[in-house]
Design a protein around this motif. Structure first.
Motif, short mmCIF file in Angstrom:
data_model
loop_
_atom_site.label_atom_id
_atom_site.label_comp_id
_atom_site.label_asym_id
_atom_site.label_seq_id
_atom_site.Cartn_x
_atom_site.Cartn_y
_atom_site.Cartn_z
N GLY A 1 3.52 3.27 -14.17
CA GLY A 1 4.07 1.93 -14.68
C GLY A 1 5.28 1.29 -14.13
N LYS A 2 6.73 2.65 -13.98
CA LYS A 2 8.10 2.21 -14.16
C LYS A 2 8.62 2.50 -12.47
N ILE A 3 7.47 3.26 -11.85
CA ILE A 3 8.10 2.53 -10.23
C ILE A 3 7.29 2.42 -9.57
N VAL A 4 8.32 1.35 -8.61
CA VAL A 4 7.28 0.49 -7.68
C VAL A 4 7.15 1.72 -6.02
N THR A 5 6.09 1.78 -5.95
CA THR A 5 5.58 2.64 -4.53
C THR A 5 5.47 1.23 -3.53
N ALA A 6 5.51 -0.20 -4.15
CA ALA A 6 4.88 -0.68 -2.74
C ALA A 6 5.13 -2.33 -3.43
N ILE A 7 5.14 -3.14 -2.13
CA ILE A 7 5.33 -4.59 -2.74
C ILE A 7 4.53 -5.46 -1.63
N THR A 8 3.41 -6.20 -1.99
CA THR A 8 2.81 -7.02 -0.73
C THR A 8 3.23 -7.85 -1.19
N TRP A 9 2.90 -9.01 -0.74
CA TRP A 9 2.71 -10.59 -0.31
C TRP A 9 1.55 -11.25 0.24
N GLN A 10 1.08 -12.50 0.18
CA GLN A 10 0.36 -13.34 0.83
C GLN A 10 1.18 -15.26 0.48
N LYS A 11 0.84 -15.20 1.31
CA LYS A 11 1.17 -16.78 1.47
C LYS A 11 0.10 -17.86 1.57
N ALA A 12 0.03 -18.38 0.82
CA ALA A 12 -1.17 -19.38 0.80
C ALA A 12 -0.14 -21.26 0.64
N ARG A 13 -0.48 -22.00 1.12
CA ARG A 13 0.43 -22.90 0.76
C ARG A 13 -0.27 -24.00 -0.35
N VAL A 14 0.15 -24.50 -0.85
CA VAL A 14 -0.47 -24.92 -2.22
C VAL A 14 -0.73 -26.48 -2.24
N TYR B 1 3.56 -18.05 -2.35
CA TYR B 1 3.34 -17.23 -2.32
C TYR B 1 3.07 -16.14 -3.71
N THR B 2 2.07 -14.98 -3.10
CA THR B 2 1.47 -14.36 -4.42
C THR B 2 2.46 -12.97 -3.83
N VAL B 3 3.08 -12.65 -5.27
CA VAL B 3 3.61 -11.07 -4.96
C VAL B 3 3.40 -10.69 -5.42
N ASP B 4 2.85 -9.27 -5.27
CA ASP B 4 2.34 -7.70 -6.35
C ASP B 4 3.39 -7.01 -6.34
N LEU B 5 4.06 -6.78 -7.34
CA LEU B 5 4.50 -4.70 -7.23
C LEU B 5 3.78 -3.46 -7.72
N VAL B 6 2.93 -2.83 -6.35
CA VAL B 6 2.45 -1.20 -7.25
C VAL B 6 3.18 -0.17 -7.66
N THR B 7 2.90 0.68 -8.26
CA THR B 7 3.72 1.38 -9.29
C THR B 7 2.49 2.50 -9.15
N ASP B 8 3.58 3.44 -9.68
CA ASP B 8 3.34 5.01 -10.38
C ASP B 8 2.22 5.21 -11.30
N ASP B 9 1.92 6.01 -11.56
CA ASP B 9 0.34 6.15 -13.09
C ASP B 9 1.36 5.55 -14.75
N LYS C 1 13.92 1.33 -7.65
CA LYS C 1 12.65 1.44 -7.58
C LYS C 1 11.80 1.05 -9.00
N ARG C 2 13.18 1.49 -9.71
CA ARG C 2 12.49 0.30 -10.97
C ARG C 2 12.06 -0.86 -11.46
N ARG C 3 10.52 -1.70 -11.65
CA ARG C 3 10.09 -1.75 -11.30
C ARG C 3 10.57 -3.60 -12.44
N ASP C 4 11.11 -3.41 -13.51
CA ASP C 4 11.83 -4.16 -14.07
C ASP C 4 13.30 -4.56 -13.06
#
Length: 329
Positions: A169-182, A159-167, A136-139
């Motif tokens: 900023g080192k532990i990831v709590t969620a990951i989201t992604w969106q697809k948009a054709r370039v 794809y745009t990928v985002d890692l959501v972390t806790d306060d 779960k470590r962000r790095d």
């Protein structure tokens, strides 16, 4: 003029262009047709500097295609091939954008597969966030996402990928992604490729058919090397490698001679199709027991099918090769 030469094993393909043209004694103004592997910017600049014309597949760049400005021709396989040409702003280069329906189907399938694999990898990371012993470590997760992007064959750019972390900023709590054709990529313009040239006077069809001569040559070489066992090259001595190359070039000349004669007769099949048609006919032996106890063996060729008979007629070949042979034993 035809020449063959064996280069040193530590010479890259892109560094052989000047030597090949010198060996061919190619005059200034000659048209040099190259594939993308050797058609680097440095080689194109060298050709222009030394007064050569060039016709090459463009490496990289943005894809585009405007059907309203395209001219459609028909390939030897009776497939439509829309072609759109554009002159560069400085007027020194022509870009010919070509759309291939068969290539489009192939690229769409490739992209779909790459996207599935990329999303599956992201989903695996997401599922691991709900498990106690998973990373779960962000790095570390950024490294995993980076490896997925490297293996995605370009699909990750959509794809745009985002890692959501806790306060912290080192532990990831969620990951989201969106697809948009370039825009301007395989995703928005599948099946489109670009030929570039400084021959500005030629029309779309002449440029495309001239370049396909290179494609035909490469396809015949691939077929010959696989069918005749000429690849890979296991030789360790230069003279044996030279002999290997000579046989390949000689076989190519034989194939092209046959194809030229067949085209005059209206038979425009590719070498793979011709080889399949020619492989149907067989020599068979039938054995018969005679009244005196001896065996009569009759050996003859099977009857040629219509497609094969057309080839025989065009080449002036006997449709019953070997004739009929009888042997009493």
């Amino acid at each position: 003029m035809r020449r063959s030469q064996t280069f040193a094993g530590n010479v890259s393909e892109t560094g052989t262009l000047a030597g090949m043209l010198a060996g061919l004694a190619a005059p200034a103004g000659a048209l040099v047709i190259m594939d993308a592997g050797i058609g680097t910017e440095a080689n194109v600049a060298w050709l222009v500097e030394h007064g050569y014309r060039y016709l090459v597949v463009r490496r990289g760049g943005t894809r585009q295609f405007d059907e309203t400005r395209a001219v459609t021709i028909e390939t030897a396989a009776e497939e439509p091939r829309p072609l759109q040409k554009e002159i560069s702003e400085d007027g020194k280069e022509l870009c010919l954008y070509c759309h291939s329906p068969s290539r489009q189907r192939k690229e769409e399938a490739m992209l779909e597969q790459s996207c599935r694999c990329f999303e599956a990898g992201l989903q695996q990371i997401k599922d691991g966030l709900q498990k106690p012993r998973c990373e779960k470590r962000r790095d570390k997760l950024l490294e995993r996402v980076g490896r997925l992007q490297q293996k995605s064959l370009g699909a990750s750019q959509h794809y745009t990928v985002d890692l959501v972390t806790d306060d912290s900023g080192k532990i990831v709590t969620a990951i989201t992604w969106q697809k948009a054709r370039v825009d301007g990529t395989m995703a928005t313009h599948p099946g489109v490729y670009c030929l570039r040239t400084n021959e500005l006077a030629w029309g779309e069809e002449r440029l495309w058919r001239t370049y396909t001569m290179l494609s035909e040559l490469e396809s015949v070489f691939r077929s010959l090397k696989s069918e005749l066992g000429l690849r890979p090259v296991y030789h360790q001595k230069e003279d044996r490698s030279d002999g290997h190359l000579f046989i390949t070039v000689l076989a190519y000349q034989c194939v092209q001679f046959l194809r030229v004669k067949l085209k005059v007769a209206g038979i425009k099949d590719g070498w793979a199709t011709l080889r399949e048609t020619l492989s149907v006919q067989r020599r068979v032996t039938a054995s018969f027991r005679q009244c005196d106890g001896r065996t009569l063996n009759v050996r003859k060729a099977t009857v040629a099918e219509p497609e094969l008979m057309a080839i025989y007629r065009a080449l002036g070949i006997n449709p019953g090769p070997g004739g009929t042979r009888k042997l009493v034993a």
